[in-house]
Motif scaffolding. Structure first.
Motif, PDB file in Angstrom:
ATOM      1  N   SER A 132      -1.847  14.244  -9.131  1.00  0.00           N
ATOM      2  CA  SER A 132      -1.986  13.752 -10.505  1.00  0.00           C
ATOM      3  C   SER A 132      -0.971  12.308 -10.644  1.00  0.00           C
ATOM      4  O   SER A 132      -1.709  11.312 -11.045  1.00  0.00           O
ATOM      5  N   LEU A 133       0.184  12.148 -10.136  1.00  0.00           N
ATOM      6  CA  LEU A 133       0.861  11.032 -10.122  1.00  0.00           C
ATOM      7  C   LEU A 133       0.200   9.971  -9.378  1.00  0.00           C
ATOM      8  O   LEU A 133       0.045   8.794  -9.793  1.00  0.00           O
ATOM      9  N   SER A 134      -0.393  10.185  -8.292  1.00  0.00           N
ATOM     10  CA  SER A 134      -0.973   9.231  -7.495  1.00  0.00           C
ATOM     11  C   SER A 134      -2.057   8.638  -8.130  1.00  0.00           C
ATOM     12  O   SER A 134      -2.429   7.271  -8.078  1.00  0.00           O
ATOM     13  N   GLU A 135      -2.971   9.349  -8.547  1.00  0.00           N
ATOM     14  CA  GLU A 135      -4.427   8.741  -9.210  1.00  0.00           C
ATOM     15  C   GLU A 135      -3.712   8.203 -10.681  1.00  0.00           C
ATOM     16  O   GLU A 135      -4.382   7.116 -10.816  1.00  0.00           O
ATOM     17  N   ALA A 136      -2.551   8.608 -11.189  1.00  0.00           N
ATOM     18  CA  ALA A 136      -2.288   7.686 -12.510  1.00  0.00           C
ATOM     19  C   ALA A 136      -1.783   6.266 -12.090  1.00  0.00           C
ATOM     20  O   ALA A 136      -1.948   5.304 -12.600  1.00  0.00           O
ATOM     21  N   LEU A 137      -0.919   6.313 -10.690  1.00  0.00           N
ATOM     22  CA  LEU A 137      -0.528   5.001 -10.383  1.00  0.00           C
ATOM     23  C   LEU A 137      -1.543   4.079  -9.589  1.00  0.00           C
ATOM     24  O   LEU A 137      -1.425   3.041  -9.778  1.00  0.00           O
ATOM     25  N   TRP A 138      -2.555   4.797  -9.322  1.00  0.00           N
ATOM     26  CA  TRP A 138      -3.927   3.806  -8.908  1.00  0.00           C
ATOM     27  C   TRP A 138      -4.392   3.234  -9.872  1.00  0.00           C
ATOM     28  O   TRP A 138      -4.482   1.995  -9.765  1.00  0.00           O
ATOM     29  N   MET A 139      -4.413   3.853 -11.148  1.00  0.00           N
ATOM     30  CA  MET A 139      -4.854   2.991 -12.334  1.00  0.00           C
ATOM     31  C   MET A 139      -3.737   1.975 -12.689  1.00  0.00           C
ATOM     32  O   MET A 139      -4.296   0.917 -13.052  1.00  0.00           O
ATOM     33  N   GLU A 140      -2.624   2.321 -12.834  1.00  0.00           N
ATOM     34  CA  GLU A 140      -1.486   1.524 -13.261  1.00  0.00           C
ATOM     35  C   GLU A 140      -1.482   0.282 -12.396  1.00  0.00           C
ATOM     36  O   GLU A 140      -0.955  -0.889 -13.120  1.00  0.00           O
ATOM     37  N   THR A 141      -1.782   0.188 -11.164  1.00  0.00           N
ATOM     38  CA  THR A 141      -1.755  -0.908 -10.261  1.00  0.00           C
ATOM     39  C   THR A 141      -2.952  -1.638 -10.005  1.00  0.00           C
ATOM     40  O   THR A 141      -2.832  -2.613  -9.261  1.00  0.00           O
ATOM     41  N   ARG A 142      -3.879  -1.359 -10.760  1.00  0.00           N
ATOM     42  CA  ARG A 142      -5.284  -2.030 -10.725  1.00  0.00           C
ATOM     43  C   ARG A 142      -4.972  -3.560 -10.726  1.00  0.00           C
ATOM     44  O   ARG A 142      -4.634  -3.725 -11.865  1.00  0.00           O
ATOM     45  N   GLY A 143      -5.547  -4.275  -9.844  1.00  0.00           N
ATOM     46  CA  GLY A 143      -5.615  -5.840 -10.224  1.00  0.00           C
ATOM     47  C   GLY A 143      -4.180  -6.285  -9.783  1.00  0.00           C
ATOM     48  O   GLY A 143      -3.934  -7.541 -10.002  1.00  0.00           O
ATOM     49  N   THR A 144      -3.331  -5.584  -9.063  1.00  0.00           N
ATOM     50  CA  THR A 144      -1.886  -6.191  -9.145  1.00  0.00           C
ATOM     51  C   THR A 144      -1.754  -6.587  -7.401  1.00  0.00           C
ATOM     52  O   THR A 144      -0.846  -7.396  -6.927  1.00  0.00           O
ATOM     53  N   GLY A 145      -2.782  -6.153  -6.831  1.00  0.00           N
ATOM     54  CA  GLY A 145      -2.551  -6.483  -5.297  1.00  0.00           C
ATOM     55  C   GLY A 145      -2.046  -5.313  -4.592  1.00  0.00           C
ATOM     56  O   GLY A 145      -1.968  -5.187  -3.317  1.00  0.00           O
ATOM     57  N   VAL A 146      -1.543  -4.285  -5.447  1.00  0.00           N
ATOM     58  CA  VAL A 146      -0.714  -3.231  -4.653  1.00  0.00           C
ATOM     59  C   VAL A 146      -1.664  -2.066  -5.080  1.00  0.00           C
ATOM     60  O   VAL A 146      -2.604  -1.850  -6.185  1.00  0.00           O
ATOM     61  N   THR A 147      -2.023  -0.935  -4.273  1.00  0.00           N
ATOM     62  CA  THR A 147      -2.719   0.068  -4.287  1.00  0.00           C
ATOM     63  C   THR A 147      -2.073   1.331  -4.016  1.00  0.00           C
ATOM     64  O   THR A 147      -1.025   1.372  -3.181  1.00  0.00           O
ATOM     65  N   VAL A 148      -2.321   2.621  -4.538  1.00  0.00           N
ATOM     66  CA  VAL A 148      -2.110   3.901  -4.395  1.00  0.00           C
ATOM     67  C   VAL A 148      -3.226   4.607  -3.967  1.00  0.00           C
ATOM     68  O   VAL A 148      -4.023   5.064  -4.750  1.00  0.00           O
ATOM     69  N   THR A 149      -3.015   5.277  -2.797  1.00  0.00           N
ATOM     70  CA  THR A 149      -4.052   6.303  -2.433  1.00  0.00           C
ATOM     71  C   THR A 149      -3.417   7.628  -2.222  1.00  0.00           C
ATOM     72  O   THR A 149      -2.296   7.817  -1.687  1.00  0.00           O
ATOM     73  N   CYS A 150      -4.399   8.443  -2.368  1.00  0.00           N
ATOM     74  CA  CYS A 150      -3.945   9.932  -2.328  1.00  0.00           C
ATOM     75  C   CYS A 150      -4.906  10.647  -1.213  1.00  0.00           C
ATOM     76  O   CYS A 150      -6.036  10.468  -1.414  1.00  0.00           O
TER      77      CYS A 150
ATOM     78  N   ARG B 204       0.834  -1.162  -0.017  1.00  0.00           N
ATOM     79  CA  ARG B 204      -0.044   0.096  -0.100  1.00  0.00           C
ATOM     80  C   ARG B 204       0.875   1.247  -0.007  1.00  0.00           C
ATOM     81  O   ARG B 204       1.976   1.203   0.754  1.00  0.00           O
ATOM     82  N   ILE B 205       0.692   2.295  -0.770  1.00  0.00           N
ATOM     83  CA  ILE B 205       1.432   3.521  -0.887  1.00  0.00           C
ATOM     84  C   ILE B 205       0.347   4.617  -0.427  1.00  0.00           C
ATOM     85  O   ILE B 205      -0.945   4.574  -1.251  1.00  0.00           O
ATOM     86  N   LEU B 206       0.462   5.484   0.157  1.00  0.00           N
ATOM     87  CA  LEU B 206      -0.302   6.547   0.608  1.00  0.00           C
ATOM     88  C   LEU B 206       0.573   7.657   0.471  1.00  0.00           C
ATOM     89  O   LEU B 206       1.399   8.086   0.982  1.00  0.00           O
ATOM     90  N   ASN B 207       0.292   8.904  -0.603  1.00  0.00           N
ATOM     91  CA  ASN B 207       0.745   9.852  -0.851  1.00  0.00           C
ATOM     92  C   ASN B 207      -0.188  11.012  -0.226  1.00  0.00           C
ATOM     93  O   ASN B 207      -1.334  11.130  -0.553  1.00  0.00           O
ATOM     94  N   VAL B 208       0.636  12.156   0.590  1.00  0.00           N
ATOM     95  CA  VAL B 208      -0.151  13.022   1.090  1.00  0.00           C
ATOM     96  C   VAL B 208      -0.028  14.201   0.311  1.00  0.00           C
ATOM     97  O   VAL B 208       1.039  14.967  -0.084  1.00  0.00           O
ATOM     98  N   SER B 209      -1.202  14.787  -0.220  1.00  0.00           N
ATOM     99  CA  SER B 209      -1.299  15.883  -1.215  1.00  0.00           C
ATOM    100  C   SER B 209      -1.932  17.121  -0.233  1.00  0.00           C
ATOM    101  O   SER B 209      -1.721  16.952   0.778  1.00  0.00           O
ATOM    102  N   SER B 210      -2.640  17.769  -0.901  1.00  0.00           N
ATOM    103  CA  SER B 210      -3.659  18.695  -0.457  1.00  0.00           C
ATOM    104  C   SER B 210      -4.688  19.366  -1.150  1.00  0.00           C
ATOM    105  O   SER B 210      -4.719  18.944  -2.445  1.00  0.00           O
ATOM    106  N   THR B 211      -5.681  19.825  -0.608  1.00  0.00           N
ATOM    107  CA  THR B 211      -6.805  20.539  -1.262  1.00  0.00           C
ATOM    108  C   THR B 211      -6.392  21.563  -2.077  1.00  0.00           C
ATOM    109  O   THR B 211      -6.789  22.020  -2.921  1.00  0.00           O
ATOM    110  N   ALA B 212      -5.095  22.098  -1.767  1.00  0.00           N
ATOM    111  CA  ALA B 212      -4.232  23.140  -2.499  1.00  0.00           C
ATOM    112  C   ALA B 212      -4.101  22.635  -4.053  1.00  0.00           C
ATOM    113  O   ALA B 212      -3.679  23.419  -5.024  1.00  0.00           O
ATOM    114  N   SER B 213      -4.068  21.463  -4.231  1.00  0.00           N
ATOM    115  CA  SER B 213      -3.713  20.662  -5.601  1.00  0.00           C
ATOM    116  C   SER B 213      -4.939  20.867  -6.566  1.00  0.00           C
ATOM    117  O   SER B 213      -4.430  20.632  -7.668  1.00  0.00           O
TER     118      SER B 213
END
Length: 261
Positions: free
Chosen positions: A161-179, A133-142
């Motif tokens: 932007s990076l986090s949401e792209a990686l969330w899509m890239e990792t779908r179905g792998t058992g790995v997730t990326v949350t922002c 699991r990856i959790l990236n801390v962004s901000s409402t400022a983004s």
């Protein structure tokens, strides 16, 4: 088995609360920040209260070699990370033309480069194991450009932007990326970023623990994005941004970010 979480910027604020939330789930920790004394205080607290193992590591993430050194240290110790929480970040208020270039590069180095390097180092390991699991801390400022915090707002737009792209890239792998996009938190960040005397400083009132708890839970569930630490009126305003003329958005952001004369 206990899950190991690597948390950057763990010596204060939101990072410290992430450490407490993860420890309360029975997980071991690798805590990264510059201030080793604070990390050791947190280590003593968490190990006594939750009977977990905590490894404090003092690194300055503005230095380009720091992410690789962190990764190599953990490999040498045989520590396998399950959760990567990229929390460390710098802010900075002021006119872009007047701020020192060293301040801007330092912000970019921590908020963008270190986060990217750490993700690049750990994500392949997660994918090979089919878990992580990856959790990236962004901000409402983004969600909008930010005059008088131009580099910070832009950096957080990159993180989202990076986090949401990686969330899509990792779908179905058992790995997730949350922002996570926090609102105005009551932490040391506002002071360090020089936000005293701005309209935004008045909004820095939300609980960092609640944001940590909410986003940690979202990470475990593999959610793409979560907004936390905002009032209902702030949430409504954020939803309206795409429908408001950009000049009005810029004027509003400038009014919040610019210091009183």
């Amino acid at each position: 088995m206990k899950k190991v979480a690597l948390i950057t910027g763990a010596s204060s604020g939101l990072g410290r609360e992430y450490a407490r939330v993860h420890a309360s789930h029975g997980g071991d920790l690798v805590l990264v920040a510059r201030r080793l004394d604070r990390l050791n205080e947190l280590k003593a607290e968490l190990e006594a209260q939750y009977q977990v193992d905590v490894l404090p590591l003092s690194y300055d993430l503005s230095r380009p070699e720091a992410p690789q050194q962190i990764y190599d240290t953990l490999v040498a110790r045989g520590i396998e990370v399950d959760y990567l929480i990229n929390n460390a970040g710098l802010g900075g208020q002021g006119s872009f033309a007047e701020r020192l270039i060293e301040e801007e590069i330092g912000l970019i180095s921590v908020d963008i480069v270190a986060l990217t390097r750490l993700t690049k180092l750990f994500l392949p390991d997660f994918l090979r194991r089919g878990a992580g699991r990856i959790l990236n801390v962004s901000s409402t400022a983004s969600l909008t450009p930010g005059p008088y915090q131009a580099t910070y707002f832009a950096a957080k737009a990159y993180v989202t932007s990076l986090s949401e792209a990686l969330w899509m890239e990792t779908r179905g792998t058992g790995v997730t990326v949350t922002c996570v996009l926090p609102g105005g938190l009551s932490t040391e960040f506002g002071t360090a970023a020089g936000l005293e005397g701005t309209g935004l400083a008045l909004a820095l009132t939300q609980s960092p623990y609640k944001v940590a708890f909410d986003s940690y839970r979202a990470m475990l569930r593999g959610k793409r994005r979560i907004i936390s630490g905002v009032t209902w009126s702030q949430r409504l305003a954020l939803k309206m941004i795409p429908f408001v003329p950009k000049i009005l958005v810029l004027l509003a952001a400038m009014g919040l970010n610019k210091k009183d004369a």
